[in-house]
Design a protein around this motif. Structure first.
Motif, PDB file in Angstrom:
ATOM      1  N   UNK A  60       0.811  -1.221   0.000  1.00 47.58           N
ATOM      2  CA  UNK A  60       0.000   0.000   0.000  1.00 47.58           C
ATOM      3  C   UNK A  60       0.844   1.271   0.000  1.00 47.58           C
ATOM      4  N   UNK A  61       2.166   1.170   0.126  1.00 49.55           N
ATOM      5  CA  UNK A  61       3.024   2.348   0.058  1.00 49.55           C
ATOM      6  C   UNK A  61       2.960   2.926  -1.349  1.00 49.55           C
ATOM      7  N   UNK A  62       2.714   4.222  -1.465  1.00 47.94           N
ATOM      8  CA  UNK A  62       2.456   4.787  -2.789  1.00 47.94           C
ATOM      9  C   UNK A  62       2.945   6.228  -2.881  1.00 47.94           C
ATOM     10  N   UNK A  63       3.420   6.579  -4.063  1.00 48.94           N
ATOM     11  CA  UNK A  63       3.774   7.954  -4.425  1.00 48.94           C
ATOM     12  C   UNK A  63       2.817   8.397  -5.515  1.00 48.94           C
ATOM     13  N   UNK A  64       2.190   9.551  -5.320  1.00 49.50           N
ATOM     14  CA  UNK A  64       1.295  10.108  -6.334  1.00 49.50           C
ATOM     15  C   UNK A  64       1.737  11.520  -6.672  1.00 49.50           C
ATOM     16  N   UNK A  65       1.870  11.786  -7.956  1.00 45.24           N
ATOM     17  CA  UNK A  65       2.235  13.112  -8.434  1.00 45.24           C
ATOM     18  C   UNK A  65       1.106  13.622  -9.319  1.00 45.24           C
ATOM     19  N   UNK A  66       0.594  14.801  -8.999  1.00 44.92           N
ATOM     20  CA  UNK A  66      -0.548  15.337  -9.738  1.00 44.92           C
ATOM     21  C   UNK A  66      -0.292  16.793 -10.105  1.00 44.92           C
ATOM     22  N   UNK A 104       1.731   2.640   6.275  1.00 41.62           N
ATOM     23  CA  UNK A 104       1.495   2.429   7.695  1.00 41.62           C
ATOM     24  C   UNK A 104       0.527   3.443   8.258  1.00 41.62           C
ATOM     25  N   UNK A 105      -0.299   4.007   7.400  1.00 37.67           N
ATOM     26  CA  UNK A 105      -1.254   5.015   7.840  1.00 37.67           C
ATOM     27  C   UNK A 105      -0.709   6.425   7.778  1.00 37.67           C
ATOM     28  N   UNK A 106       0.579   6.560   7.442  1.00 42.91           N
ATOM     29  CA  UNK A 106       1.188   7.885   7.351  1.00 42.91           C
ATOM     30  C   UNK A 106       1.054   8.415   5.925  1.00 42.91           C
ATOM     31  N   UNK A 107       0.693   9.679   5.828  1.00 39.72           N
ATOM     32  CA  UNK A 107       0.494  10.312   4.530  1.00 39.72           C
ATOM     33  C   UNK A 107       0.932  11.770   4.629  1.00 39.72           C
TER      34      UNK A 107
END
Length: 298
Positions: free
Chosen positions: A70-76, A133-136
């Motif tokens: 579930x670890x993810x990087x999103x660039x928008x 881990x729930x961190x964003x």
């Protein structure tokens, strides 16, 4: 620096320079970028921009410490009045996907190589890291400069206070499109894995590393016969130690599915779902990323 298996394309390579407190990621995409771009018939300016975004997504996603799914990087990148209304790219566990929404008529008026300012106008770039881990955490910076890479450098400088240099190159050829890039950062007074005590953009070690890193050429980054390890060695051959860290295998990874869209649509009230149905009572959903269509009987 030693490596039994060299890295060429569609795989991340990380390395650190312990004595300089620097870390880096290098990537070269060929099949992956073609797979993502094949979902839509993008014109050349959008193809170039989305190729750059995929490279940046891989480089920044490769910084995620969590190995969870579930670890993810999103660039928008987004604007209200620009030719490109939305460009989004994300990375999760080696999977990359990207999509661009644009005004084709206005884009055609800009010529072959429009600058970033012409494509986005007054836009912004949002970069979101989710550790799994729930961190964003998220940073938002203006879309300024000549490229998305420059906007990402601004993100790291302003939002994370980490000196960062990014170079990206791409081109189309007979065999398809290839895109590549390098990201290097200085973790002042602390090698990767240790606490950063303070950050100085003018730190002598960072000035030394960034000057050397800027000598990399587009041809070197894109050369299919030049391994990523060889690029690192060419840039920093005078360093006493280069620690190589093989990264994830990369692939196009759209996560759309009928079950996913069903779970989303069933959250809507029945009255709204009724308005979504066509004459046959089916709710049709198209995935913007991969262009797949789903017919849902809900």
């Amino acid at each position: 620096m030693t490596s039994q298996i060299e890295t060429f394309s569609d795989k991340l390579l990380g390395f650190t320079l312990p004595e300089r407190n620097a870390r880096a990621r290098i990537v070269r995409l060929d099949k992956v970028v073609d797979d993502v771009l094949s979902a839509h018939d993008y014109p050349p300016p959008v193809t170039h921009l989305l190729s750059e975004a995929l490279v940046l997504g891989a480089l920044m996603g490769g910084l995620l410490k969590s190995k969870g799914e579930t670890a993810q990087l999103t660039m928008q990148a987004q604007t209200k009045s620009g030719v490109i209304a939305l460009l989004v790219c994300d990375y999760r566990g080696g999977s990359l996907r990207g999509y661009a929404d644009f005004d084709a008529a206005r884009l055609a008026q800009l010529g072959a190589n429009p600058p970033l300012s012409a494509l986005f106008g007054e836009g912004y770039l949002a970069v979101t890291f989710e550790t799994g881990g729930g961190q964003r955490y998220q940073g938002i910076v203006p879309l300024e400069g000549d490229s998305l890479a420059e906007a990402c450098e601004t993100y790291f400088s302003q939002s994370e206070q980490v000196p960062t240099m990014i170079r990206v190159a791409s081109r189309s050829g007979v065999a398809g499109r290839v895109a590549a890039g390098i990201l290097i950062q200085h973790l002042a007074d602390g090698e990767e894995g240790r606490e950063r005590l303070h950050v100085r953009m003018d730190h002598p070690d960072w000035e030394h590393v960034s000057v050397l890193a800027q000598t990399v050429s587009h041809d070197e980054l894109l050369d299919p016969d030049l391994s990523l390890e060889a690029i690192a060695w060419r840039l920093f051959s005078e360093e006493d130690e280069i620690r190589v860290q093989p990264g994830a295998l990369l692939s196009r990874g759209c996560r759309c599915s009928a079950s996913y869209y069903e779970s989303v649509i069933t959250r809507f009230p029945e009255e709204e779902r009724r308005e979504m149905r066509n004459d046959e009572g089916i709710i049709a959903v198209d995935c913007a990323f991969c262009a797949k269509s789903f017919a849902l009987d809900l």
